[in-house]
Structures are given as C-alpha cells and as structure tokens.
Design an enzyme around this catalytic site. Structure first.
Site, PDB file in Angstrom:
ATOM      1  CD1 TRP A 340       0.836  -0.363   3.033  1.00  0.00           C
ATOM      2  CD2 TRP A 340      -0.747   1.129   3.591  1.00  0.00           C
ATOM      3  NE1 TRP A 340       1.109   0.091   4.309  1.00  0.00           N
ATOM      4  CE2 TRP A 340       0.150   0.994   4.678  1.00  0.00           C
ATOM      5  CE3 TRP A 340      -1.818   2.004   3.705  1.00  0.00           C
ATOM      6  CZ2 TRP A 340       0.020   1.730   5.859  1.00  0.00           C
ATOM      7  CZ3 TRP A 340      -1.955   2.725   4.881  1.00  0.00           C
ATOM      8  CH2 TRP A 340      -1.048   2.585   5.943  1.00  0.00           C
ATOM      9  CG  ASP A 341       4.810   0.731   1.498  1.00  0.00           C
ATOM     10  OD1 ASP A 341       3.882   0.005   1.909  1.00  0.00           O
ATOM     11  OD2 ASP A 341       5.939   0.713   2.010  1.00  0.00           O
ATOM     12  CD  GLU A 478       2.577  -4.652   9.309  1.00  0.00           C
ATOM     13  OE1 GLU A 478       3.736  -4.908   9.684  1.00  0.00           O
ATOM     14  OE2 GLU A 478       2.257  -4.563   8.108  1.00  0.00           O
ATOM     15  CE  LYS A 590       5.822  -2.236  11.796  1.00  0.00           C
ATOM     16  NZ  LYS A 590       5.697  -3.314  10.818  1.00  0.00           N
ATOM     17  CD  GLN A 591       2.580   1.045  10.039  1.00  0.00           C
ATOM     18  OE1 GLN A 591       3.161   0.002  10.303  1.00  0.00           O
ATOM     19  NE2 GLN A 591       2.463   1.507   8.807  1.00  0.00           N
TER      20      GLN A 591
HETATM   21  C1  BGC Z   1       4.760  -1.606   7.547  1.00  0.00           C
HETATM   22  C2  BGC Z   1       3.752  -1.627   6.423  1.00  0.00           C
HETATM   23  C3  BGC Z   1       4.470  -1.406   5.105  1.00  0.00           C
HETATM   24  C4  BGC Z   1       5.593  -2.403   4.920  1.00  0.00           C
HETATM   25  C5  BGC Z   1       6.398  -2.161   3.671  1.00  0.00           C
HETATM   26  C6  BGC Z   1       5.842  -2.636   7.262  1.00  0.00           C
HETATM   27  O1  BGC Z   1       6.809  -2.587   8.260  1.00  0.00           O
HETATM   28  O2  BGC Z   1       4.144  -1.882   8.784  1.00  0.00           O
HETATM   29  O3  BGC Z   1       2.782  -0.622   6.633  1.00  0.00           O
HETATM   30  O4  BGC Z   1       3.574  -1.510   4.066  1.00  0.00           O
HETATM   31  O5  BGC Z   1       6.467  -2.337   6.023  1.00  0.00           O
HETATM   32  O6  BGC Z   1       6.996  -0.911   3.685  1.00  0.00           O
END
Ligand code: BGC
Length: 769
Positions: A340-341, A478, A590-591
């Site tokens: 999704w980035d 996550e 986490k984010q």
């Molecule tokens: C993040 C995801 C991201 C992925 C790839 C993961 O660590 O939690 O949101 O899409 O890394 O960058």
C-alpha cells in the site's frame, strides 16, 4: 573526466569521505543510480568483499528456488578488476590514501576518486564516473581513469559482465540465483549476454562495449581481459557503455539479438560524452517539474533533494508493466514487493508532479485485476481482493513464514489480515482522478477498479445487530494482528463503497451508454450500487471516549502503556519492563492507524476530533515503521504542534541518510520518500484536497522563508511560491480557468501569469503592530 561535475552547489551533493567497510552496504543504497527502467546499487567498481552488487530491472521478478517471487538481481556490468603485479586495486586489497565519492543529485552522476598505495609504496590515482541514462531507458555508461603516480607498471585488466551475482541470502533460502545464462558472445570491443529468469518469464539481453585509452592511444580488445604497460603519469581510460533490455521469455532470441545490437551500435557510436550530456539535459527537464526550492535552509534543501532524487530514479514509465517496490530499485528488502506504500504514500507525488507515472502505477493494479478476482473467489468473496504483497504476476507474494535470527519459525499473517490494501487502491484511483481529471484512465481502468473493490467489500462485511462489521483484520498497526472493526479499515471501506456508488451515479447522468457497456462487461446488476451505499451507511461506528476513536473493538481495554522517552535518533524507546511479545496486549502501536484515516479522509473529521485523537495516539505510537514519522509530522503541523512537526519531519528526512532503522542497506524506504514529500507539500505548504477542491494554506517552519514548487492540477501547470505572508500562483496559458482555495477563500484564476494572495492573518498582525 569532467571536473565541473564536482563543483555543483552543496545542496545538490551527497558525499562520502573515506572508506568504511561498515557503511559499504548503506552507501550502496544511498548512491544508487537509476531511471525507472533499470537501477544499480552504488557499489565500488572493484566489488570489494562484502559488497552487494544489485542490478535490477523494474518489474523483473522470479520465484524459482525461493519462498516468493523476488526482484531479480541480474548480472552486473559495472565491475572492473585491475591488478598490478598480483595486487588488486581495491579498497580492501591496497592501502587507501584518499577516498571520496560524490553523488551529484542534479545530474545523477556518481563519481569517485581514490588514491591507492601498493606494497612497494607506489601510488595510483583512480577516478571513476558513471550514470544510467535518463534520456535512453536502456543505457548506462561509466568511465574509469587510472594514473600510476610514481612509476610505470604492468597492469592486468578484466572487465566483463559479472554473472556471479545472486539475490540476497536468507536464513532459509541461502543464496539465490534467479537467472541462467542463455547465450554469450564477444566480438571486437562488444560483449553480448542473454539470460533467462528461471521461471522462464523473461529474457534479458545485454550489450556492452568497451574501449581504452592507453598511453594516449585509443584501443579496443576482443577479450574483456588483457595485460598492458602503463607509463608514469599517463592515464589509462576505460570507457564502458552498456544496454539492457527485457523481453517476454524467448526460446530463440536471435531476432531480438539483431534488433538490440542495431540499437546498441547506435548508442556506442553516439559516444560517452554525448550520452552524458543528453542525460544531464534530461535531468534538467525533470528537475524543472519535480524540484522543491527551500529558501532559508540549505541543509534541509540538500536532504530533500536526496528524497526527490530517489523518487525520480525509481519512477517506472511502462504503463503498468511494473510498479514501485517497498525499497524502490535500490535493494532487495521486502523482495522488491509492492505494498500500500505505493498508492497511499508515493502516488500523490507522481500524480501532482509526473501524472503519467501515477497512471502507470494504477495500471499496474488494473493489469493484475484477474489475479485479484481469483484471490477474492478463493477466499469465498466477490469482486477483487488485491494481494498485500504483489510482484510480477499479481498473486499474493507475502511469505507465510520466516525463520527469525534465533532460528525459530514465525508465522506471518499480513497477507491474511491486512486487507485494507484493497480499499487503499480504490482510494489511490480516486485521488489520481481528482488531481488529474483523467477521464480516459477512468473509462479504461478506474471505474472497473472501483466497482470490483466495492463488490469485494460488499461480500466481505458481516451483517449483525450492530450493523455491518469487518471481522478478523489487521490495520496499518501491525502490533495487533487480528482485530475486529479496525477503524482505519472500516473508514476506508466505507469510502471505497461510496466512491464506487458515486461513480456509477455520475455515469448514470453523464455517460449512460458507457455505463450500460460497463454493466454488461462486469455483470453489474441494476441497483447493485445502492447496496454499496446502504452498507456504507451502516458500517459499525467505533466506540469513542472523549472524542477519541477506538482503534478496534476492545482496544481501550488493553493495558495503557505510554512512551516515556526517545533514543538519540528520535526513536521511541520500549517502555521499561516490556518485551516485544507483550506489545499486542498494550495500547502501544507500530504506526499511525486511526490517525492515518484522519489524515487520508480529512474532510470527514473536525479539527477537534483530529486534535483529540492526535493527543491520544501520539504518545502511544512507537514509529517502528518508516511509514510513521512523516504522517505524524503532517498531523502535528495541522494541530499547530510545530515543534513536533519539525522534529518528526527531520526524522523522516533522515531515515535513509542516517540509517535510522538500521536497514537502509536493504534499499531506500520508498513510502518514506513519498511521506517526506507529503510532509512538505501537504504539511508545510498546506496543499490539501477538500471535497475534491484544491486548497492551499501554508504553515511554514520558522526557519524557511519560502518554498517554490510546481504542481499539476487537472491539466494546469502551477508554479507555487509559498511563504507565511502570501501564496503566489503562476498559471500557464491553459485555456480553462482554475478554481483554487487560498487561505480559506475561493479564487478563480482566469489568465496566465502570476497571481498573488496575501495571508489575511499576517495582514491583521501588521495592522495591530
Ligand atoms: C509496515 C507496512 C508497510 C511495509 C512495507 C511494514 O513494516 O508496517 O505498513 O507496508 O512495512 O513498507
């Protein structure tokens, strides 16, 4: 070699001083070159021990011999072995008296100077320069210049295409080679190599020409290795020009061989200097569209240019053959997979700056809709369900497990649960359409993507007495792997359903014949869209406490732990007494998750709601993903928390320059590049889309006087100059008038030229004074 290349302004230069083995792999990612078609890690030409050469073509993946498809590490044309009487010229084999490298970000040229000393104390001046052409997607070139400084010597030269490369080693898979040599040949001065990827999906053809200047005489050699004598003070110049081109797998490549040879000959005849000058000119054109000028902060300017440079070298222009992986084309982190980035973090930069690239990124999804439909079907749903990690084919490529450093097997659940990718793609489609107004894309791909994603969600939701629920998902955070009614997912799904409903409703009015055709093609029942609307209106609302939205069912009941401090890089420290395995039982995340939705769907929330949630989630966010700091910076700015906005912006800006996550060696963090751009443009410059309209409301950091940039908006090319006091919009000669909201007021700009809008607040301030 052109010395003027070293004399670029400081804000265009990335420099390495001295040789450090520890930093070697980090530098390779930072100093990478590319043009969106191909890219190369910035290795030293002698390929020292521990180097990780990486030559990648966008979209060339292979899965043979590995758990999942991965970006193929292809033979390396940038290698050169120079040996003086048994001693290799190299940073780990001779003494390094001096060493520096410069990546000229303006011209995308990597240059190097090293002074070596051999066992006998003799010195050699070594210089090199290389680039991957921005003017011709298949072409790269480099030059090496070696001068014995103390006395003449016999030198052995070996410079072919190095096929002894491999993909990154992992604990469970070991080293992996994803290609086999199909054909190889050498004529005078020119080498040919054809390789197939092991699953036989691609054939890649290399041509490589080399010529030498030895003691002032130009020479070619049939073999790529030979010995010669060099005189003291007279440089040996090696010039190598190569082309790389991929084709769908071919049993017999002879025709392609002929064609590519013809092309190569032209390139080779063009010569190094001309190729270099047209490359520089192409970058000049690109920078006119993509540069952001900061007045008043040279160091941030330089670091921002590094970000922009990396956004430009990974941008594919292949109409959806490929997309951009989580680590661009600069390394093998996340196997080169697309997340999704791309739609959420990267797409805005391209849509506002280079719209055809953004279109290609969405076509990449469209071209893989068949696989997405299959994924939905297999899971028992309708429509299209996009894979969490996508590569060449569009199948789900998330590894299902991995072995950690203690050799324990750990299961990975993201592919099963992080279903928000599907509504993120729909969001990206709509954002692209809003920014560009590209109706043709919508007709060819966009409407279908909206319908099929909405259909998926309509079958994925579960009806209960609470309304429509979405159970067993993972949000962007996550740390909490399986939750019910994740707010981010629910909100984005609602948006997805409304977008699809809105699109069909508009088509009913605007283009009935097209709609009829679409209905037939997609077997879209009359009235199906009304079901989407109905579901959207009853997707369960998350609990709220004092205006704070609960991230998922039961989140507020988890242990409430807050972050107490940060480390020297600004990274939150794990609260004392807590282990990684405890995280799911806490409210630490986490984010951004709720906040991510509040940012993306900004229209739907009041300032107070945003502020309450920002205050709550901010001290609970661990920023363990590189996707985190930029978005937090943006929100902090919106909330008037300028100090935090600046701190987090600097952290995001430095993620790969300072290797904040300790894994830049695996490639540059793509999403963060887009996040930094958004923090500047959507954050500090205050460019926002509200109700599909363009708004500009700057909130510049104190130390910046003004920012200049170019944005594309619905066929307009707008030059923006933004300061605290005013916004100046320079409109091109496009016929149509432009509607834009500046400092909260609607403006219609009809004529071409500069239009100045003064910030009413600073006007008042001055009056008071
Ligand atoms: C993040 C995801 C991201 C992925 C790839 C993961 O660590 O939690 O949101 O899409 O890394 O960058």
């Amino acid at each position: 070699m052109n010395n003027s290349l070293h004399h670029e302004g400081k804000e265009w230069i990335l420099r390495e001083e001295g040789w450090s083995e520890d930093l070697q792999n980090v530098r390779e990612s930072q100093f990478a070159l590319g043009n969106g078609y191909m890219a190369m890690r910035g290795i030293l030409e002698e390929v020292p021990v521990g180097a990780q050469p990486g030559t990648y073509l966008s979209g060339i993946y292979d899965g043979m011999g590995s758990l999942v498809e991965e970006l193929v590490n292809l033979p390396n044309p940038v290698n050169i072995r120079l040996v003086v009487e048994g001693e290799k010229l190299g940073v780990e084999t001779m003494d390094v008296v001096e060493h520096s490298r410069v990546l000229n970000l303006k011209k995308a040229i990597l240059s190097r100077r090293t002074v070596f000393r051999d066992r006998k104390g003799r010195h050699y001046d070594y210089r090199s320069l290389r680039f991957i052409s921005m003017a011709r997607e298949n072409v790269g070139a480099f030059q090496v210049l070696l001068t014995p400084l103390d006395e003449g010597c016999i030198i052995d030269i070996n410079t072919g295409i190095d096929t002894s490369v491999h993909n990154r080693e992992t604990i469970t898979e070991g080293k992996k080679v994803h290609f086999r040599i199909k054909d190889i040949a050498a004529t005078r001065a020119i080498n040919y190599l054809a390789v197939d990827t092991l699953e036989k999906r691609h054939t890649i053809i290399y041509w490589c020409g080399v010529y030498f200047l030895i003691n002032g005489r130009k020479r070619t050699h049939k073999e790529s290795f030979f010995s010669t004598r060099l005189e003291k003070g007279r440089p040996l110049v090696i010039t190598k020009i190569f082309t790389l081109k991929h084709f769908p797998y071919m049993d017999d490549p002879s025709r392609a061989r002929e064609e590519t040879l013809k092309d190569f000959r032209k390139v080779f005849r063009t010569g190094f200097d001309y190729l270099l000058s047209e490359h520089i000119a192409s970058w000049g054109t690109l920078w006119k569209e993509a540069d952001i000028l900061i007045d008043g902060d040279e160091e941030t300017q330089r670091r921002l240019r590094f970000t922009l440079y990396h956004l430009l070298i990974c941008a594919p222009r292949d109409r959806g053959f490929s997309s951009i992986g989580a680590r661009t084309l600069t390394g093998e982190g996340y196997n080169g997979h697309v997340f999704w980035d791309t739609e959420i973090f990267l797409l805005p930069f391209y849509a506002f700056t280079l719209p055809p690239v953004a279109e290609g990124l969405l076509r990449y999804r469209y071209n893989r809709l068949g696989e997405a439909r299959r994924l939905a079907r297999e899971a028992g749903y309708r429509g299209a369900k996009f894979p969490w990690e996508s590569a060449g084919k569009g199948t789900e490529e998330t590894p299902h497990w991995a072995r950690d450093l203690d050799r324990r097997i750990i299961d990975i659940h993201t592919h099963k649960r992080e279903e928000h990718i599907t509504c993120d793609i729909a969001y990206g489609v709509h954002r692209y359409y809003t920014i560009t107004g590209d109706e043709r894309f919508m007709e060819e791909c966009g409407y279908e993507l909206l319908v099929e994603t909405a259909r998926f969600w309509a079958s994925r939701v579960v009806k209960t007495e609470r309304g429509y629920e979405i159970l067993k998902v993972m949000g962007p955070d996550e740390f909490h792997e399986e939750v019910n009614n994740n707010f981010f997912t629910n909100a984005m799904v609602r948006h997805n359903l409304i977008l699809a409903w809105g699109a069909i409703s508009r088509l009913k009015e605007k283009a009935p014949p097209f709609l009829e055709d679409l209905r037939k093609r997609l077997n879209l029942r009359e009235g199906e869209e009304e079901e989407w609307k109905e579901i959207a209106s009853s997707i369960v609302e998350n609990r709220r406490k004092d205006g704070v939205i609960e991230q998922f069912d039961g989140y507020f009941d988890l242990r409430d732990v807050r972050i107490k401090g940060v480390d020297e890089k600004g990274m939150p420290l794990m609260p004392e007494g807590l282990k990684a395995s405890d995280l799911p039982k806490t409210q630490l995340i986490k984010q951004p998750d709720c906040l991510m939705a509040l940012y993306l769907l900004g229209d739907a929330f009041s300032r107070d709601e945003k502020a309450a949630n920002y205050r709550y989630y901010f001290p609970r966010t661990m920023h363990r993903s590189s996707l985190s700091p930029s978005i937090h910076s943006l929100l902090a700015n919106e909330m008037g928390d300028h100090k935090e906005a600046w701190r987090l912006f600097q952290m995001a800006l430095n993620i790969d320059l300072d290797d904040i996550y300790g894994n830049t060696e695996n490639g540059i963090h793509a999403a963060n590049l887009g996040g930094v751009w958004q923090a500047v443009v959507m954050g500090f410059c205050g460019v926002r889309i509200r109700e599909e309209r363009l708004h500009i409301e700057p909130a510049l950091p104190e130390r910046w006087r003004k920012i200049r940039l170019v944005l594309k908006w619905r066929g307009h090319r707008l030059g923006l100059t933004v300061s605290r006091r005013e916004v100046v919009i320079e409109k091109g000669p496009e016929e149509e008038g432009l509607e834009v909201w500046v400092f909260g007021k609607r403006r219609i700009i009809g004529s071409a030229g500069r239009h100045r809008f003064v910030n009413p607040r600073t006007q008042q301030d001055r009056r008071v004074r």
